[in-house]
Motif scaffolding. Structure first.
Motif, PDB file in Angstrom:
ATOM      1  N   ARG A  54       0.839  -1.198   0.000  1.00 34.80           N
ATOM      2  CA  ARG A  54       0.000   0.000   0.000  1.00 34.80           C
ATOM      3  C   ARG A  54       0.880   1.257   0.000  1.00 34.80           C
ATOM      4  N   GLN A  55       1.935   1.243   0.799  1.00 35.29           N
ATOM      5  CA  GLN A  55       2.836   2.390   0.852  1.00 35.29           C
ATOM      6  C   GLN A  55       3.484   2.651  -0.504  1.00 35.29           C
ATOM      7  N   GLU A  56       3.821   1.562  -1.221  1.00 33.29           N
ATOM      8  CA  GLU A  56       4.440   1.721  -2.544  1.00 33.29           C
ATOM      9  C   GLU A  56       3.467   2.376  -3.528  1.00 33.29           C
ATOM     10  N   VAL A  57       2.203   1.973  -3.485  1.00 36.34           N
ATOM     11  CA  VAL A  57       1.207   2.546  -4.396  1.00 36.34           C
ATOM     12  C   VAL A  57       0.936   3.998  -4.042  1.00 36.34           C
ATOM     13  N   GLU A  58       0.847   4.279  -2.747  1.00 35.62           N
ATOM     14  CA  GLU A  58       0.593   5.660  -2.326  1.00 35.62           C
ATOM     15  C   GLU A  58       1.727   6.579  -2.761  1.00 35.62           C
ATOM     16  N   GLN A  59       2.946   6.048  -2.698  1.00 37.25           N
ATOM     17  CA  GLN A  59       4.092   6.840  -3.146  1.00 37.25           C
ATOM     18  C   GLN A  59       4.049   7.064  -4.658  1.00 37.25           C
ATOM     19  N   ALA A  60       3.610   6.035  -5.402  1.00 41.77           N
ATOM     20  CA  ALA A  60       3.564   6.139  -6.860  1.00 41.77           C
ATOM     21  C   ALA A  60       2.436   7.048  -7.346  1.00 41.77           C
ATOM     22  N   THR A  61       1.319   7.086  -6.607  1.00 42.12           N
ATOM     23  CA  THR A  61       0.160   7.845  -7.067  1.00 42.12           C
ATOM     24  C   THR A  61      -0.029   9.161  -6.334  1.00 42.12           C
ATOM     25  N   GLY A  62       0.535   9.272  -5.130  1.00 46.50           N
ATOM     26  CA  GLY A  62       0.297  10.455  -4.319  1.00 46.50           C
ATOM     27  C   GLY A  62      -1.084  10.467  -3.704  1.00 46.50           C
ATOM     28  N   ILE A  63      -1.770   9.313  -3.676  1.00 45.41           N
ATOM     29  CA  ILE A  63      -3.131   9.208  -3.159  1.00 45.41           C
ATOM     30  C   ILE A  63      -3.139   8.240  -1.979  1.00 45.41           C
ATOM     31  N   SER A  64      -3.808   8.646  -0.893  1.00 46.62           N
ATOM     32  CA  SER A  64      -3.932   7.764   0.274  1.00 46.62           C
ATOM     33  C   SER A  64      -4.995   6.706   0.013  1.00 46.62           C
ATOM     34  N   LEU A  65      -4.636   5.450   0.247  1.00 43.96           N
ATOM     35  CA  LEU A  65      -5.566   4.353   0.038  1.00 43.96           C
ATOM     36  C   LEU A  65      -6.317   4.042   1.324  1.00 43.96           C
ATOM     37  N   LYS A  66      -7.385   3.285   1.190  1.00 44.10           N
ATOM     38  CA  LYS A  66      -8.143   2.847   2.355  1.00 44.10           C
ATOM     39  C   LYS A  66      -7.335   1.835   3.146  1.00 44.10           C
ATOM     40  N   ARG A  67      -7.664   1.713   4.402  1.00 48.85           N
ATOM     41  CA  ARG A  67      -7.025   0.700   5.243  1.00 48.85           C
ATOM     42  C   ARG A  67      -8.014  -0.433   5.446  1.00 48.85           C
ATOM     43  N   HIS A  68      -7.655  -1.607   4.955  1.00 48.52           N
ATOM     44  CA  HIS A  68      -8.564  -2.756   5.079  1.00 48.52           C
ATOM     45  C   HIS A  68      -8.149  -3.573   6.294  1.00 48.52           C
ATOM     46  N   LEU A  69      -9.009  -3.607   7.307  1.00 53.47           N
ATOM     47  CA  LEU A  69      -8.725  -4.390   8.508  1.00 53.47           C
ATOM     48  C   LEU A  69      -9.209  -5.810   8.307  1.00 53.47           C
ATOM     49  N   ARG A  70      -8.339  -6.752   8.525  1.00 53.00           N
ATOM     50  CA  ARG A  70      -8.700  -8.158   8.347  1.00 53.00           C
ATOM     51  C   ARG A  70      -8.598  -8.851   9.692  1.00 53.00           C
ATOM     52  N   HIS A  71      -9.525  -9.760   9.930  1.00 49.48           N
ATOM     53  CA  HIS A  71      -9.458 -10.567  11.148  1.00 49.48           C
ATOM     54  C   HIS A  71      -8.354 -11.584  11.000  1.00 49.48           C
ATOM     55  N   ALA A  72      -7.757 -11.941  12.099  1.00 49.51           N
ATOM     56  CA  ALA A  72      -6.653 -12.905  12.034  1.00 49.51           C
ATOM     57  C   ALA A  72      -7.082 -14.217  11.409  1.00 49.51           C
ATOM     58  N   SER A  73      -8.352 -14.568  11.559  1.00 48.38           N
ATOM     59  CA  SER A  73      -8.840 -15.838  11.012  1.00 48.38           C
ATOM     60  C   SER A  73      -8.855 -15.841   9.502  1.00 48.38           C
ATOM     61  N   ALA A  74      -8.716 -14.656   8.886  1.00 41.32           N
ATOM     62  CA  ALA A  74      -8.734 -14.601   7.425  1.00 41.32           C
ATOM     63  C   ALA A  74      -7.481 -15.180   6.824  1.00 41.32           C
ATOM     64  N   THR A  75      -6.420 -15.261   7.620  1.00 35.86           N
ATOM     65  CA  THR A  75      -5.176 -15.813   7.095  1.00 35.86           C
ATOM     66  C   THR A  75      -5.219 -17.317   7.190  1.00 35.86           C
ATOM     67  N   PRO A  76      -5.159 -18.015   6.051  1.00 36.29           N
ATOM     68  CA  PRO A  76      -5.236 -19.465   6.111  1.00 36.29           C
ATOM     69  C   PRO A  76      -3.976 -20.044   6.731  1.00 36.29           C
ATOM     70  N   SER A  77      -4.134 -20.858   7.731  1.00 34.98           N
ATOM     71  CA  SER A  77      -2.990 -21.516   8.348  1.00 34.98           C
ATOM     72  C   SER A  77      -3.466 -22.777   9.020  1.00 34.98           C
ATOM     73  N   SER A  78      -2.551 -23.688   9.214  1.00 35.37           N
ATOM     74  CA  SER A  78      -2.940 -24.941   9.851  1.00 35.37           C
ATOM     75  C   SER A  78      -3.187 -24.706  11.330  1.00 35.37           C
ATOM     76  N   ALA A  79      -3.967 -25.608  11.928  1.00 32.11           N
ATOM     77  CA  ALA A  79      -4.247 -25.468  13.352  1.00 32.11           C
ATOM     78  C   ALA A  79      -2.970 -25.516  14.165  1.00 32.11           C
ATOM     79  N   ALA A  80      -2.024 -26.363  13.726  1.00 31.65           N
ATOM     80  CA  ALA A  80      -0.769 -26.488  14.456  1.00 31.65           C
ATOM     81  C   ALA A  80       0.005 -25.185  14.434  1.00 31.65           C
ATOM     82  N   GLU A  81      -0.009 -24.468  13.291  1.00 34.22           N
ATOM     83  CA  GLU A  81       0.737 -23.231  13.176  1.00 34.22           C
ATOM     84  C   GLU A  81       0.064 -22.109  13.952  1.00 34.22           C
ATOM     85  N   SER A  82      -1.281 -22.151  14.044  1.00 30.54           N
ATOM     86  CA  SER A  82      -2.006 -21.050  14.660  1.00 30.54           C
ATOM     87  C   SER A  82      -1.983 -21.123  16.178  1.00 30.54           C
ATOM     88  N   ARG A  83      -1.654 -22.280  16.770  1.00 37.02           N
ATOM     89  CA  ARG A  83      -1.627 -22.420  18.221  1.00 37.02           C
ATOM     90  C   ARG A  83      -0.459 -21.634  18.798  1.00 37.02           C
TER      91      ARG A  83
END
Length: 577
Positions: A408-437
């Motif tokens: 996002r920072q790279e695009v903002e620097q290239a365009t000079g426009i502030s982008l939206k901030r997308h908040l994602r829940h941690a559960s959105a990241t796919p990972s195995s149960a073993a890795e998430s513990r």
């Protein structure tokens, strides 16, 4: 998913040597009581991957992946759990219990299907060198394909006309139905007919090397130019990559992978000694295929023609890649000169210049993305606005929040426009149960549990108070107490607690594997750890404000433990341990 009896899983594992399974992919060397090598799951320069031959568990102290033989096949080779079990059972000479099959007769039908597909591949291969295959063979030779590659990769020919499959395999009703089920015949108004006719045939294998389908290129005029097997129980186009089973080990060993557009590109690379190529099956690459690619190599090169169609294909691949991109992955994109493909470039330049081209001309994924956005958006203020808007939409699909912020920072620097901030829940990241513990342990607790898992007989001699050591640590309490139960019920002191715990508590297998593969906890260190565990438990209880009589008893016991600890420290100093 098949439900295998625990006794059968135990039998499979008891006949499996995890060292032999892993050593096919990792060079292992003796280090203390374990074996060490470079981790096959992430790029590293010094070994942090440990295998315990005694406990039959592996663990990487760099990336945190760990488990047993089933888990290695699932994590490393991409096997579903039932297939991992069946593969190891077959190696061990064990028959899979019939009641684990989905339907009666499923196993027999599956074996028959693979046998027919293999026989069809052999028939196509023979037909290439028989009368009628001259045109296809001439095409192969004109493309400079050596016979060794043609034969080892199962390139063949489907003769023109109808009746070939029935002639070489059989023409009774049952066989025809089976050939239709695996995609080699179709049923029309006038009976069964061959799906592939007058085509150069490419044998497609699954990750286990079994023939599951075919791709056919028309010889001469006709449509479609390429025809694949239809979707069947064995052939799922979006899950497969041409060259996967043939090149998997080389890719992991060389840590190089190039994704090309077609079958002939993969074969051309192999003919020049570059057995690192993979290709989707004639269609745009999908997310599941990209996931498989990242499992093999964290820095693949996606190779496309430099024309408009090639750039569009690259952009589609990049879009599908973004949801699974992580900061530890570094894919690149290589655009070939107009009118060139890997085959033509290799014939002009040879292997080494092509490797150099991969290394020097391939652009990082971020650079490719920014350039693609600029080409899509156009010039001027409106173009910058379109670029920011498109970037915002694509960034919303990313699951690695840190990488998303960096892009996002790279695009903002290239365009000079502030982008939206997308908040994602941690559960959105796919990972195995073993890795998430996430289990919090201090150094003493970590080494104490390692000492127990490495020598389970120590459980038998723990004092009664030890049952309370992890009473307030929900992350390990159930595992710790289950270990007590196992050792209590065990008929002898040789019970493999670690293996049984891994089977019963698969979410904890990486943690258990970590303890097993740590530096050996010698007896004198273990005695010291046991004293520290009890002492820390007493300090915790004293902080809770017990009544006076209990406080006096606890303080007395703490003094005794401190005295024993001093004596142990003196012994350690005397022995130089």
């Amino acid at each position: 998913m098949a439900n295998f009896p625990p006794s059968f899983l135990d039998e499979v594992l008891s006949r499996t040597d995890i060292v032999e399974i892993i050593a096919r992919h990792v060079e292992l060397k003796k280090s203390g009581s374990n074996l060490m090598g470079l981790c096959p799951f992430h790029h590293e320069k010094s070994p942090s991957f440990s295998v315990s031959a005694d406990k039959q568990l592996y663990y990487c102290f760099g990336c945190g992946k760990g488990g047993g033989a089933f888990q290695f096949l699932m994590e490393h080779d991409g096997y579903p759990f039932p297939e991992a079990v069946e593969y190891l059972a077959e190696k061990a000479g064990l028959e899979v219990p019939r009641d684990t099959q989905r339907q009666p007769g499923d196993e027999e039908r599956q074996k028959k299907a693979y046998d027919l597909l293999s026989r069809a591949a052999d028939a196509f291969s023979r037909a290439l060198y028989n009368q009628g295959g001259e045109k296809a063979l001439a095409y192969i030779k004109q493309r400079g394909m050596p016979e060794s590659i043609v034969r080892s990769y199962g390139v063949g020919y489907a003769p023109a006309g109808y009746g070939f499959m029935q002639k070489v395999i059989g023409n009774d009703n049952r066989t025809n139905a089976q050939l239709e089920a695996i995609g080699l015949l179709f049923k029309g108004d006038h009976g069964y007919g061959d799906r592939f006719r007058d085509r150069l045939m490419f044998t497609i294998r699954d990750r286990r090397g079994r023939v599951v389908g075919f791709g056919g290129r028309i010889i001469g005029e006709g449509e479609p130019k390429y025809l694949n097997s239809p979707e069947t129980n064995w052939f799922h186009k979006s899950d497969l990559l041409y060259g996967f089973s043939e090149h998997r080990d080389t890719i992991r060993k060389e840590k190089q992978l190039i994704v090309v557009e077609g079958y002939m590109d993969v074969l051309a690379l192999a003919a020049y000694g570059l057995k690192i190529g993979l290709a989707p099956l004639g269609t745009a690459i999908g997310e599941r295929q990209i996931s498989e690619i990242f499992r093999l190599c964290d820095s693949p090169v996606f190779c496309f023609d430099g024309d408009r169609a090639g750039r569009q294909a690259a952009w589609r691949a990049l879009e599908r890649m973004m949801p699974i991109l992580k900061s530890e992955l570094s894919p690149k994109f290589l655009y070939l000169p107009d009118g060139e493909d890997p085959d033509s470039l290799l014939s002009k330049e040879g292997e080494e210049p092509f490797r150099n081209r991969m290394n020097s001309e391939a652009k990082p994924v971020l650079e490719t993305w920014l350039m693609g956005l600029k080409l899509l958006a156009g010039q001027g203020a409106e173009g910058r606005a379109r670029m920011a808007k498109k970037a915002d939409t694509m960034l919303a699909t990313m699951t690695d929040t840190y990488l998303s912020q960096a892009w996002r920072q790279e695009v903002e620097q290239a365009t000079g426009i502030s982008l939206k901030r997308h908040l994602r829940h941690a559960s959105a990241t796919p990972s195995s149960a073993a890795e998430s513990r996430s289990v919090k342990l201090n150094t003493i607790e970590e080494r104490f549990l390692a000492g127990l898992m490495q020598k389970p007989e120590r459980f038998r001699h723990l004092p009664e108070v030890a049952k309370n050591f992890f009473i307030d640590n929900a992350g390990v309490k159930s595992l710790y107490m289950r270990a007590f139960s196992i050792i209590t019920d065990a008929k002898d002191s040789n019970t493999d607690i670690a293996r049984q715990l891994v089977q019963e508590l698969p979410d904890d297998q990486a943690m258990i594997s970590r303890w097993v593969n740590q530096a050996t906890v010698q007896d004198i260190e273990y005695e010291s750890l046991l004293l520290d565990m009890e002492a820390n438990g007493i300090r915790w209880r004293l902080k809770r404000g017990p009544d006076l009589s209990e406080s006096v008893l606890l303080q007395k016991r703490l003094t005794e433990l401190q005295s024993q600890q001093r004596k142990l420290t003196e012994q350690l100093n005397e022995t130089g341990a």
